[in-house]
Scaffold this motif. Structure first.
Motif, PDB file in Angstrom:
ATOM      1  N   PHE A  37       5.448  44.605  51.033  1.00  0.00           N
ATOM      2  CA  PHE A  37       4.288  45.356  50.541  1.00  0.00           C
ATOM      3  C   PHE A  37       4.811  46.406  49.577  1.00  0.00           C
ATOM      4  CE2 PHE A  37       0.809  48.589  51.974  1.00  0.00           C
ATOM      5  CZ  PHE A  37       0.214  48.502  50.735  1.00  0.00           C
ATOM      6  N   ASP A  38       5.099  45.957  48.358  1.00  0.00           N
ATOM      7  CA  ASP A  38       5.670  46.866  47.375  1.00  0.00           C
ATOM      8  C   ASP A  38       4.825  46.998  46.111  1.00  0.00           C
ATOM      9  OD1 ASP A  38       6.179  44.344  46.416  1.00  0.00           O
ATOM     10  OD2 ASP A  38       8.252  44.749  45.847  1.00  0.00           O
ATOM     11  N   GLU A  39       3.748  46.260  46.035  1.00  0.00           N
ATOM     12  CA  GLU A  39       2.792  46.392  44.941  1.00  0.00           C
ATOM     13  C   GLU A  39       1.476  46.878  45.543  1.00  0.00           C
ATOM     14  OE1 GLU A  39       3.238  45.577  41.626  1.00  0.00           O
ATOM     15  OE2 GLU A  39       5.266  44.785  41.832  1.00  0.00           O
ATOM     16  N   LYS A  40       0.755  47.688  44.813  1.00  0.00           N
ATOM     17  CA  LYS A  40      -0.502  48.233  45.340  1.00  0.00           C
ATOM     18  C   LYS A  40      -1.500  47.139  45.696  1.00  0.00           C
ATOM     19  CE  LYS A  40      -0.250  52.660  43.021  1.00  0.00           C
ATOM     20  NZ  LYS A  40      -0.893  53.570  42.089  1.00  0.00           N
ATOM     21  N   TYR A  41      -1.443  46.045  45.007  1.00  0.00           N
ATOM     22  CA  TYR A  41      -2.392  44.959  45.197  1.00  0.00           C
ATOM     23  C   TYR A  41      -2.052  44.061  46.395  1.00  0.00           C
ATOM     24  CZ  TYR A  41      -5.711  41.531  43.339  1.00  0.00           C
ATOM     25  OH  TYR A  41      -6.771  40.695  43.158  1.00  0.00           O
ATOM     26  N   ASP A  42      -0.820  44.107  46.878  1.00  0.00           N
ATOM     27  CA  ASP A  42      -0.344  43.192  47.919  1.00  0.00           C
ATOM     28  C   ASP A  42      -1.186  43.201  49.185  1.00  0.00           C
ATOM     29  OD1 ASP A  42       1.705  42.363  46.319  1.00  0.00           O
ATOM     30  OD2 ASP A  42       3.270  43.503  47.351  1.00  0.00           O
ATOM     31  N   ILE A  43      -1.510  44.367  49.688  1.00  0.00           N
ATOM     32  CA  ILE A  43      -2.180  44.430  50.989  1.00  0.00           C
ATOM     33  C   ILE A  43      -3.607  43.884  50.908  1.00  0.00           C
ATOM     34  CG2 ILE A  43      -3.136  46.753  51.008  1.00  0.00           C
ATOM     35  CD1 ILE A  43      -1.068  45.287  53.852  1.00  0.00           C
ATOM     36  N   ILE A  44      -4.225  43.965  49.746  1.00  0.00           N
ATOM     37  CA  ILE A  44      -5.543  43.335  49.579  1.00  0.00           C
ATOM     38  C   ILE A  44      -5.390  41.823  49.726  1.00  0.00           C
ATOM     39  CG2 ILE A  44      -7.361  42.753  47.921  1.00  0.00           C
ATOM     40  CD1 ILE A  44      -7.340  45.609  46.994  1.00  0.00           C
ATOM     41  N   VAL A  45      -4.357  41.268  49.117  1.00  0.00           N
ATOM     42  CA  VAL A  45      -4.114  39.829  49.231  1.00  0.00           C
ATOM     43  C   VAL A  45      -3.885  39.451  50.687  1.00  0.00           C
ATOM     44  CG1 VAL A  45      -2.563  37.931  48.579  1.00  0.00           C
ATOM     45  CG2 VAL A  45      -3.234  39.642  46.874  1.00  0.00           C
ATOM     46  N   TYR A  46      -3.064  40.218  51.401  1.00  0.00           N
ATOM     47  CA  TYR A  46      -2.812  39.938  52.829  1.00  0.00           C
ATOM     48  C   TYR A  46      -4.111  39.995  53.615  1.00  0.00           C
ATOM     49  CZ  TYR A  46       2.169  40.995  51.875  1.00  0.00           C
ATOM     50  OH  TYR A  46       3.443  41.021  51.388  1.00  0.00           O
ATOM     51  N   ALA A  47      -4.891  41.046  53.378  1.00  0.00           N
ATOM     52  CA  ALA A  47      -6.137  41.235  54.134  1.00  0.00           C
ATOM     53  C   ALA A  47      -7.124  40.100  53.867  1.00  0.00           C
ATOM     54  CB  ALA A  47      -6.772  42.583  53.777  1.00  0.00           C
ATOM     55  N   VAL A  48      -7.254  39.687  52.622  1.00  0.00           N
ATOM     56  CA  VAL A  48      -8.183  38.604  52.295  1.00  0.00           C
ATOM     57  C   VAL A  48      -7.720  37.297  52.936  1.00  0.00           C
ATOM     58  CG1 VAL A  48      -9.116  37.192  50.414  1.00  0.00           C
ATOM     59  CG2 VAL A  48      -9.118  39.686  50.230  1.00  0.00           C
ATOM     60  N   PHE A  49      -6.415  37.025  52.923  1.00  0.00           N
ATOM     61  CA  PHE A  49      -5.936  35.796  53.554  1.00  0.00           C
ATOM     62  C   PHE A  49      -6.175  35.809  55.058  1.00  0.00           C
ATOM     63  CE2 PHE A  49      -4.054  34.647  49.592  1.00  0.00           C
ATOM     64  CZ  PHE A  49      -3.982  33.264  49.652  1.00  0.00           C
ATOM     65  N   VAL A  50      -5.969  36.936  55.693  1.00  0.00           N
ATOM     66  CA  VAL A  50      -6.266  37.037  57.129  1.00  0.00           C
ATOM     67  C   VAL A  50      -7.746  36.791  57.363  1.00  0.00           C
ATOM     68  CG1 VAL A  50      -6.412  38.646  59.083  1.00  0.00           C
ATOM     69  CG2 VAL A  50      -4.308  38.501  57.752  1.00  0.00           C
ATOM     70  N   SER A  51      -8.600  37.385  56.537  1.00  0.00           N
ATOM     71  CA  SER A  51     -10.046  37.217  56.717  1.00  0.00           C
ATOM     72  C   SER A  51     -10.484  35.776  56.492  1.00  0.00           C
ATOM     73  CB  SER A  51     -10.824  38.152  55.788  1.00  0.00           C
ATOM     74  OG  SER A  51     -10.844  37.672  54.474  1.00  0.00           O
ATOM     75  N   LEU A  52      -9.866  35.094  55.543  1.00  0.00           N
ATOM     76  CA  LEU A  52     -10.228  33.697  55.297  1.00  0.00           C
ATOM     77  C   LEU A  52      -9.821  32.803  56.464  1.00  0.00           C
ATOM     78  CD1 LEU A  52      -9.409  33.382  51.489  1.00  0.00           C
ATOM     79  CD2 LEU A  52     -11.657  33.617  52.575  1.00  0.00           C
ATOM     80  N   GLY A  53      -8.685  33.091  57.056  1.00  0.00           N
ATOM     81  CA  GLY A  53      -8.283  32.350  58.258  1.00  0.00           C
ATOM     82  C   GLY A  53      -9.252  32.599  59.394  1.00  0.00           C
ATOM     83  N   PHE A  54      -9.629  33.852  59.559  1.00  0.00           N
ATOM     84  CA  PHE A  54     -10.603  34.208  60.598  1.00  0.00           C
ATOM     85  C   PHE A  54     -11.935  33.510  60.341  1.00  0.00           C
ATOM     86  CE2 PHE A  54     -14.002  36.641  62.420  1.00  0.00           C
ATOM     87  CZ  PHE A  54     -13.523  36.954  63.684  1.00  0.00           C
ATOM     88  N   ALA A  55     -12.406  33.548  59.097  1.00  0.00           N
ATOM     89  CA  ALA A  55     -13.690  32.935  58.741  1.00  0.00           C
ATOM     90  C   ALA A  55     -13.657  31.425  58.964  1.00  0.00           C
ATOM     91  CB  ALA A  55     -14.042  33.244  57.288  1.00  0.00           C
ATOM     92  N   PHE A  56     -12.526  30.806  58.691  1.00  0.00           N
ATOM     93  CA  PHE A  56     -12.402  29.365  58.922  1.00  0.00           C
ATOM     94  C   PHE A  56     -12.653  29.024  60.383  1.00  0.00           C
ATOM     95  CE2 PHE A  56      -9.714  25.861  60.377  1.00  0.00           C
ATOM     96  CZ  PHE A  56     -10.257  24.809  59.644  1.00  0.00           C
ATOM     97  N   PHE A  57     -11.964  29.714  61.283  1.00  0.00           N
ATOM     98  CA  PHE A  57     -12.139  29.428  62.714  1.00  0.00           C
ATOM     99  C   PHE A  57     -13.544  29.785  63.198  1.00  0.00           C
ATOM    100  CE2 PHE A  57      -7.475  29.471  62.610  1.00  0.00           C
ATOM    101  CZ  PHE A  57      -7.258  28.228  63.178  1.00  0.00           C
ATOM    102  N   GLU A  58     -14.064  30.899  62.729  1.00  0.00           N
ATOM    103  CA  GLU A  58     -15.422  31.290  63.117  1.00  0.00           C
ATOM    104  C   GLU A  58     -16.438  30.246  62.645  1.00  0.00           C
ATOM    105  OE1 GLU A  58     -17.801  35.419  62.976  1.00  0.00           O
ATOM    106  OE2 GLU A  58     -17.411  34.555  60.992  1.00  0.00           O
ATOM    107  N   ASN A  59     -16.278  29.782  61.421  1.00  0.00           N
ATOM    108  CA  ASN A  59     -17.212  28.793  60.886  1.00  0.00           C
ATOM    109  C   ASN A  59     -17.111  27.454  61.609  1.00  0.00           C
ATOM    110  OD1 ASN A  59     -18.248  30.620  59.133  1.00  0.00           O
ATOM    111  ND2 ASN A  59     -17.074  29.919  57.379  1.00  0.00           N
ATOM    112  N   MET A  60     -15.914  27.071  61.971  1.00  0.00           N
ATOM    113  CA  MET A  60     -15.766  25.827  62.734  1.00  0.00           C
ATOM    114  C   MET A  60     -16.523  25.932  64.060  1.00  0.00           C
ATOM    115  SD  MET A  60     -14.076  23.541  61.072  1.00  0.00           S
ATOM    116  CE  MET A  60     -14.955  24.094  59.639  1.00  0.00           C
TER     117      MET A  60
END
Length: 186
Positions: A37-60
């Motif tokens: 986590f060395d770029e300001k934008y990195d944690i947004i990318v991490y957070a969105v990927f976590v949320s997409l994984g969560f949304a996938f399981f929730e939607n299933m």
């Protein structure tokens, strides 16, 4: 049928806080303290990927439980981007918290870490409340809120994109100079 206050409590505490806390735990545990986590934008990318994984399981779970193609389509168009937008705010405030931490400002770090869970929970709660209250007038609010959520998320992304610089710029420069200096001594 639940009363409006019960729907409000269920939307914000029973669903939004629980789901956003789960996502926040993983983003904070894995991403926030990572050396990557060395770029300001990195944690947004991490957070969105976590949320997409969560949304996938929730939607299933929703789709297989209700066996509905129309539900699958509406969740793909609204719920998945909704989770991603909530996580943009989570990542934004974690980025601001990390900046404060690197500057030694513990109070601002703490405040922004709180915002990183509070803001997505509020946004998620509004989304769910508008749907769960099951009244026509709230559907108009819901669609307006969706537009607001998408636009506000893009604004947050653009704010960090414009100022995307390495968080550890000074530390990395020192490390590079030390390595260069040590290699000359050999």
């Amino acid at each position: 049928d639940m009363k409006p206050f019960e729907v409000l409590f269920y939307s914000f505490i029973g669903v939004a806080l629980v789901e956003e806390s789960c996502k926040w735990y993983f983003v904070n545990k894995v991403g926030y303290n990572s050396r990557c986590f060395d770029e300001k934008y990195d944690i947004i990318v991490y957070a969105v990927f976590v949320s997409l994984g969560f949304a996938f399981f929730e939607n299933m779970l929703y789709v297989f439980t209700h066996n509905s193609v129309s539900l699958a389509i509406s969740r793909a168009l609204l719920a998945v981007p909704g989770h991603a937008c909530d996580s943009v705010f989570m990542g934004y405030y974690l980025t601001v918290a990390k900046q404060a931490s690197l500057l030694g400002n513990k109070e601002q770090e703490r405040l922004n870490k709180i915002n990183s869970i509070l803001v997505p929970t509020i946004l998620h709660g509004i989304y769910d409340f508008c749907l769960f209250i099951n009244k026509d007038e709230f559907m108009y609010i819901f669609y307006g809120f969706i537009i607001f959520l998408y636009v506000a998320s893009l604004v947050k992304i653009k704010q960090l994109t414009r100022q995307n610089k390495r968080l550890y710029r000074n530390q990395l420069k020192k490390e590079y100079k030390n390595r260069l200096k040590n290699s000359r001594m050999d």
